[in-house]
Design an enzyme around this catalytic site. Structure first.
Site, short mmCIF file in Angstrom:
data_model
loop_
_atom_site.label_atom_id
_atom_site.label_comp_id
_atom_site.label_asym_id
_atom_site.label_seq_id
_atom_site.Cartn_x
_atom_site.Cartn_y
_atom_site.Cartn_z
N ASN A 104 -3.09 -25.15 -124.62
CA ASN A 104 -3.03 -25.46 -123.19
C ASN A 104 -1.74 -26.20 -122.87
O ASN A 104 -0.94 -26.46 -123.76
CB ASN A 104 -4.27 -26.27 -122.77
CG ASN A 104 -4.36 -27.56 -123.54
OD1 ASN A 104 -3.50 -28.43 -123.43
ND2 ASN A 104 -5.41 -27.69 -124.38
N ASP B 202 -11.54 -26.37 -126.09
CA ASP B 202 -13.01 -26.37 -126.18
C ASP B 202 -13.52 -25.34 -127.19
O ASP B 202 -14.55 -25.52 -127.80
CB ASP B 202 -13.62 -26.10 -124.81
CG ASP B 202 -13.41 -27.30 -123.88
OD1 ASP B 202 -13.36 -28.43 -124.41
OD2 ASP B 202 -13.26 -27.10 -122.67
N LYS C 191 -0.93 -10.92 -139.63
CA LYS C 191 -0.67 -10.75 -138.20
C LYS C 191 -1.50 -9.57 -137.66
O LYS C 191 -1.52 -8.49 -138.28
CB LYS C 191 0.83 -10.48 -138.00
CG LYS C 191 1.22 -10.43 -136.56
CD LYS C 191 2.72 -10.19 -136.41
CE LYS C 191 3.01 -9.86 -134.98
NZ LYS C 191 4.34 -9.29 -134.80
N PRO D 45 -15.75 -28.96 -132.15
CA PRO D 45 -16.48 -30.23 -132.10
C PRO D 45 -15.93 -31.09 -130.97
O PRO D 45 -14.75 -31.01 -130.65
CB PRO D 45 -16.16 -30.87 -133.46
CG PRO D 45 -14.90 -30.23 -133.91
CD PRO D 45 -14.92 -28.83 -133.36
N ASP D 46 -16.79 -31.88 -130.35
CA ASP D 46 -16.33 -32.80 -129.31
C ASP D 46 -15.97 -34.12 -130.00
O ASP D 46 -16.84 -34.84 -130.49
CB ASP D 46 -17.42 -33.01 -128.24
CG ASP D 46 -16.85 -33.72 -127.03
OD1 ASP D 46 -16.29 -34.82 -127.21
OD2 ASP D 46 -16.95 -33.18 -125.92
N ILE D 47 -14.67 -34.40 -130.05
CA ILE D 47 -14.19 -35.55 -130.85
C ILE D 47 -14.67 -36.87 -130.25
O ILE D 47 -15.23 -37.73 -130.96
CB ILE D 47 -12.65 -35.51 -130.95
CG1 ILE D 47 -12.22 -34.20 -131.62
CG2 ILE D 47 -12.12 -36.73 -131.72
CD1 ILE D 47 -10.75 -33.91 -131.58
N VAL D 48 -14.49 -37.02 -128.94
CA VAL D 48 -14.85 -38.32 -128.34
C VAL D 48 -16.36 -38.57 -128.41
O VAL D 48 -16.81 -39.69 -128.68
CB VAL D 48 -14.26 -38.43 -126.90
CG1 VAL D 48 -15.03 -37.62 -125.89
CG2 VAL D 48 -14.17 -39.88 -126.47
N PHE E 272 -11.19 -39.13 -121.11
CA PHE E 272 -10.55 -38.69 -119.87
C PHE E 272 -11.38 -37.57 -119.28
O PHE E 272 -12.10 -36.86 -120.00
CB PHE E 272 -9.14 -38.18 -120.16
CG PHE E 272 -8.11 -39.28 -120.17
CD1 PHE E 272 -7.25 -39.44 -119.10
CD2 PHE E 272 -8.02 -40.15 -121.24
CE1 PHE E 272 -6.31 -40.47 -119.09
CE2 PHE E 272 -7.09 -41.17 -121.25
CZ PHE E 272 -6.23 -41.33 -120.17
#
Ligand code: C5P
Length: 406
Positions: free
Chosen positions: A210, A279, A289, A305-308, A323
């Site tokens: 991103n 995500d 390739k 995985p959601d780190i926070v 955030f």
């Protein structure tokens, strides 16, 4: 109370018997949190060896002004810029006179001339040299030039005299040096911050990512360090200068970011998740390739995985801050995120406004905590980072207060 945490002290050692105490002084300064580099005058090397001071400071000792190899490694101007404080201990009567007259005939005096940082001298000399009106006049002039004079102490002198002129004890000198710097709000606290995007590999040459620039996370890391914290920045790939005095761990994928985070949050006081973690990631990474053989191509993605949230679920967890980048219903979604991820604070920003947030210099945020929220005005990311660190430090001390009362 002052502190030398995250401060850089350039220790200037001049020729005098008290030079043997420089070894202990290095230890005291380091013990109070400073990084130390040493410059010695030629006469100082007659009293203590550069090798001793090099081994203790952990840095090469600088000796000569006109040494091409040393200048190529860290020249006199760089040394002058590097230091937050130049502490000359012991400072001989001769060096005090030369400093007073702005001479630049050796490395140490030249570094002092070239420096904008604080300078302190710890005089060390025979009591008659100390009492001499020339020395006293020189010291008066140095005081007027805002040079700090530490000591001297009184007592037995190496020459057999008793009186004023002994160098102050190393521990006392380090305390005096600390007092020149105010204690930051996060002095001695460990702060772990994630920043930037993650890259999720598809094959050896392609990835999903991103537009996160990492600017907010890097600004927070600088502000935390400025506040005295021991900061660890876990960063995805960004085009930013690595900030100084900060441990940086470079990662690529969300999985790497998670494992670095779990290792670093142990014993941390604060965790701030400023990274824009992907995500989803491709379910499998092709070894070679991928060739463009078909007209359509389908990539199966699996959730990262959601780190926070993982950190917030730890039994021994730091104060955890996340955030929320939203395009609508900012407060509502941020509050949902706060509860769902069990966070102490969510810093929410509206990314539908192109003048703030992702990739821009400015940001405007809403601080969402259990039961309350507060809007901050639009400001530059570095000022915002300072305000956020102040807010987070206050939150940490009020949460500590609550824990100790319960
Ligand atoms: O749920 P959402 O991705 O919007 O949450 C954003 C917050 O969660 C940010 O603080 C971000 O750094 C963190 N996050 C994370 N790990 C993820 C996804 C988001 O730490 N996999």
């Amino acid at each position: 109370m002052g502190s030398l945490r995250n401060k850089r002290v350039l220790l200037g050692v001049t020729g005098g018997i008290a030079a043997y105490k420089s070894a202990e002084l290095i230890r005291c300064l380091q013990g109070d949190g400073a990084q130390v580099r040493v410059v010695m005058t030629p006469a100082a090397t007659e009293f203590i060896t550069p090798l001793t001071l090099q081994a203790l400071s952990g840095n090469p000792v600088s000796l000569e002004l006109l040494d091409t190899a040393a200048e190529a490694a860290m020249g006199h101007i760089e040394l002058a810029r590097w230091a937050d404080l130049i502490l000359i201990a012991p400072a001989s009567a001769n060096f005090i006179a030369r400093l007073c007259h702005g001479e630049g005939n050796d490395l140490l005096s030249t570094v002092c001339l070239a420096s904008h940082s604080a300078i302190a001298v710890a005089p060390a000399m025979n009591k008659h040299m100390w009492e001499n009106s020339a020395t006293q006049k020189n010291l008066q002039q140095l005081r007027e030039q805002a040079v700090h004079i530490f000591g001297p102490a009184a007592g037995y002198q190496a020459c057999g005299d008793i009186g004023e002129g002994r160098m102050e004890d190393p521990a006392a000198l380090s305390t005096m040096a600390s007092a020149l710097f105010s204690t930051g709000l996060l002095s001695g606290k460990k702060v772990v911050i994630t920043a930037g995007p993650t890259r999720e590999a598809l094959d050896p040459v392609r990835y999903i990512s991103n537009h996160s620039s990492g600017k907010m996370g890097y600004a927070l890391a600088r502000a935390a360090t400025e506040a005295g914290a021991n900061t660890v920045l876990i960063s995805g790939p960004v085009q930013l200068e690595p900030p100084e005095r900060i441990k940086i761990i470079a990662v690529e994928s969300a999985a790497d970011m998670l494992s670095a985070t779990l290792e670093e949050v142990e014993g941390a006081d604060i965790f701030i998740a400023a990274a824009a973690v992907a995500d989803y990631r491709p379910a499998s990474v092709a070894e070679q390739k991928i060739k463009k053989n078909d007209d359509d191509m389908y990539i199966q993605l699996v959730k990262n995985p959601d780190i926070v949230a993982t950190v917030a679920a730890l039994a021994e967890r730091p104060l955890t801050v996340g955030f929320a980048a939203e395009t609508e219903n900012l407060e509502h979604y941020a509050t949902q995120k706060l509860h769902k991820k069990n966070l102490d604070l969510v810093i929410a920003n509206d990314v539908s406004d192109a003048t703030i947030g992702f990739n821009s210099e400015d940001n405007r945020v809403l601080l969402v905590q259990p039961g309350t929220s507060k809007a901050l005005p639009t400001m530059n990311k570095s000022l915002l980072a300072t305000k956020l660190i102040e807010h987070i430090a206050a939150l940490l001390s009020s949460s500590k207060l609550k824990t100790s009362q319960s």
